[in-house]
Design an enzyme around this catalytic site. Structure first.
Site, mmCIF file in Angstrom:
data_model
loop_
_atom_site.group_PDB
_atom_site.id
_atom_site.type_symbol
_atom_site.label_atom_id
_atom_site.label_comp_id
_atom_site.label_asym_id
_atom_site.label_seq_id
_atom_site.Cartn_x
_atom_site.Cartn_y
_atom_site.Cartn_z
ATOM 1 N N ARG A 140 -3.153 -3.189 7.666
ATOM 2 C CA ARG A 140 -4.367 -3.777 6.846
ATOM 3 C C ARG A 140 -4.123 -4.653 5.633
ATOM 4 O O ARG A 140 -4.576 -5.951 5.536
ATOM 5 C CB ARG A 140 -5.279 -2.958 6.579
ATOM 6 C CG ARG A 140 -5.954 -1.867 7.716
ATOM 7 C CD ARG A 140 -6.462 -0.569 7.251
ATOM 8 N NE ARG A 140 -7.495 -0.821 6.258
ATOM 9 C CZ ARG A 140 -7.770 0.174 5.426
ATOM 10 N NH1 ARG A 140 -7.320 1.300 5.501
ATOM 11 N NH2 ARG A 140 -8.923 -0.031 4.723
ATOM 12 N N ARG A 196 -14.568 -12.090 5.603
ATOM 13 C CA ARG A 196 -12.926 -11.715 5.686
ATOM 14 C C ARG A 196 -12.230 -12.960 6.463
ATOM 15 O O ARG A 196 -11.171 -12.744 6.612
ATOM 16 C CB ARG A 196 -12.719 -10.454 6.374
ATOM 17 C CG ARG A 196 -12.585 -9.218 5.372
ATOM 18 C CD ARG A 196 -12.373 -8.109 6.582
ATOM 19 N NE ARG A 196 -11.771 -6.930 5.924
ATOM 20 C CZ ARG A 196 -12.120 -5.822 5.347
ATOM 21 N NH1 ARG A 196 -13.508 -5.674 5.277
ATOM 22 N NH2 ARG A 196 -11.082 -5.024 5.105
ATOM 23 N N LYS A 207 -13.406 -2.310 -3.896
ATOM 24 C CA LYS A 207 -15.050 -2.886 -3.415
ATOM 25 C C LYS A 207 -15.707 -1.875 -3.343
ATOM 26 O O LYS A 207 -17.262 -2.152 -3.754
ATOM 27 C CB LYS A 207 -14.714 -3.774 -2.297
ATOM 28 C CG LYS A 207 -13.752 -4.750 -2.505
ATOM 29 C CD LYS A 207 -13.576 -5.731 -1.377
ATOM 30 C CE LYS A 207 -13.183 -5.255 0.306
ATOM 31 N NZ LYS A 207 -11.744 -4.685 0.124
ATOM 32 N N ARG A 225 -6.812 8.257 -0.879
ATOM 33 C CA ARG A 225 -8.376 8.021 -1.025
ATOM 34 C C ARG A 225 -9.002 8.979 -0.262
ATOM 35 O O ARG A 225 -8.635 9.366 0.851
ATOM 36 C CB ARG A 225 -8.796 6.518 -0.316
ATOM 37 C CG ARG A 225 -10.338 6.252 -0.319
ATOM 38 C CD ARG A 225 -10.377 4.762 -0.369
ATOM 39 N NE ARG A 225 -9.855 4.193 0.587
ATOM 40 C CZ ARG A 225 -10.191 2.646 0.874
ATOM 41 N NH1 ARG A 225 -10.575 1.941 0.016
ATOM 42 N NH2 ARG A 225 -9.683 1.976 1.948
ATOM 43 N N ARG A 273 -10.074 8.874 5.585
ATOM 44 C CA ARG A 273 -10.125 7.911 6.756
ATOM 45 C C ARG A 273 -8.885 7.479 7.671
ATOM 46 O O ARG A 273 -7.895 7.578 7.155
ATOM 47 C CB ARG A 273 -10.531 6.648 6.181
ATOM 48 C CG ARG A 273 -11.771 6.390 5.544
ATOM 49 C CD ARG A 273 -12.162 4.946 4.909
ATOM 50 N NE ARG A 273 -11.628 3.868 5.680
ATOM 51 C CZ ARG A 273 -11.573 2.486 5.040
ATOM 52 N NH1 ARG A 273 -12.457 2.381 4.180
ATOM 53 N NH2 ARG A 273 -11.201 1.369 5.738
HETATM 54 P P1 AMP Z 1 -12.859 -1.682 5.235
HETATM 55 O O1 AMP Z 1 -13.596 -0.402 5.263
HETATM 56 O O2 AMP Z 1 -13.757 -2.916 4.459
HETATM 57 O O3 AMP Z 1 -11.550 -1.601 4.590
HETATM 58 O O4 AMP Z 1 -12.910 -2.059 6.923
HETATM 59 C C1 AMP Z 1 -12.208 -0.918 7.787
HETATM 60 C C2 AMP Z 1 -11.918 -1.849 9.110
HETATM 61 O O5 AMP Z 1 -13.271 -2.216 9.682
HETATM 62 C C3 AMP Z 1 -11.163 -3.186 8.855
HETATM 63 O O6 AMP Z 1 -9.687 -2.725 8.548
HETATM 64 C C4 AMP Z 1 -11.260 -4.006 9.984
HETATM 65 O O7 AMP Z 1 -10.925 -3.450 11.285
HETATM 66 C C5 AMP Z 1 -12.946 -3.596 10.155
HETATM 67 N N1 AMP Z 1 -13.720 -4.464 9.212
HETATM 68 C C6 AMP Z 1 -14.493 -4.313 8.274
HETATM 69 N N2 AMP Z 1 -14.953 -5.528 7.654
HETATM 70 C C7 AMP Z 1 -14.526 -6.623 8.799
HETATM 71 C C8 AMP Z 1 -14.984 -7.961 8.766
HETATM 72 N N3 AMP Z 1 -15.566 -8.480 7.826
HETATM 73 N N4 AMP Z 1 -14.476 -8.586 9.665
HETATM 74 C C9 AMP Z 1 -13.641 -7.811 10.697
HETATM 75 N N5 AMP Z 1 -13.281 -6.696 10.883
HETATM 76 C C10 AMP Z 1 -13.729 -5.918 9.718
#
Ligand code: AMP
Length: 220
Positions: free
Chosen positions: A173, A90, A15, A128, A162
């Site tokens: 996750r 989400r 994404k 990554r 990360r």
């Molecule tokens: P990402 O970079 O999109 O993989 O997000 C990293 C982390 O941020 C996720 O594992 C969640 O803990 C938090 N996070 C990101 N987007 C959301 C969302 N829309 N709702 C809730 N938690 C989020």
């Protein structure tokens, strides 16, 4: 009518890569809720601490806070001609709030699922790395940088891994995605509200499909 481009897919599906390409080429801002939360990394407040712990556990930040941050961010001037959402919504509550927000802003939603089989995702995430200067995304298995652990364009900066991309958090996750986000994806799909692209290919090939969907041409 301005478009809200919603990129959906499991963690590691690509994404962020597609959102960066869309941002570069369409000139629309990329809004990543994960990036917004990661920006709290150094903040010394109880809320920031709580968010960090949730992220390390691979769980989701509460809807109320997430929705509030998206509302605030998308109210900014640079979102007037549309924007790209990466990692939001989400949960069903986030999806409902997005529909409301789109109606209030007079925007249409274009939801795109980047589809990648579960077994490919873990390696994509643990491999990554990001450039801390320009944000370019590398992968030690699939797209290594030319020189060890530094960006091709910014050799002065070590790539960042990360902290939630370690095997344990990655598994959590993926489980969170299956439990909380997958039902939303299925709902969008069955309601005919979402287009799917094959996310197992090279970023440019995926981008072609994404761009065609965004511009309203049938990509199937
Ligand atoms: P990402 O970079 O999109 O993989 O997000 C990293 C982390 O941020 C996720 O594992 C969640 O803990 C938090 N996070 C990101 N987007 C959301 C969302 N829309 N709702 C809730 N938690 C989020």
């Amino acid at each position: 009518m301005a478009k809200i481009i919603v990129l959906m897919g499991a963690p590691g599906a690509g994404k962020g890569t597609q959102a960066r390409l869309l941002q570069e080429r369409l000139g629309l801002p990329q809004i990543s809720t994960g990036d917004i939360f990661r920006a709290l990394k150094h903040a010394q407040t109880p809320l920031a601490q709580e968010v960090r712990e949730i992220m390390e556990r691979g769980q989701l930040v509460p809807d109320e806070l997430t929705i509030r941050l998206v509302k605030e961010r998308t109210a900014r001037e640079d979102c007037r001609n549309g924007y790209i959402l990466d990692g939001f919504p989400r949960t069903p509550a986030q999806a409902a709030s997005l529909e409301k927000l789109a109606a209030e802003q007079g925007n249409t939603i274009v939801a795109i699922l980047i589809d990648v089989p579960h077994e490919m995702l873990e390696k994509r995430m643990t491999g990554r790395r990001n450039c801390p200067v320009c944000g370019e995304i590398y992968n030690m298995y699939f797209k290594p940088p030319r020189n060890d652990n530094v960006c091709d364009l910014h050799p002065e900066a070590e790539l960042v891994h990360r902290s939630d991309d370690n095997s344990e958090t990655v598994r959590a996750r993926l489980a969170t995605y299956e439990e909380q986000t997958r039902p939303l994806v299925e709902y969008y799909k069955s309601a005919g509200l979402m287009r799917t692209v094959d996310g197992t290919r090279e970023p440019e090939a995926i981008y072609k499909d994404v761009a065609r969907i965004v511009s309203g041409v049938n990509a199937d």
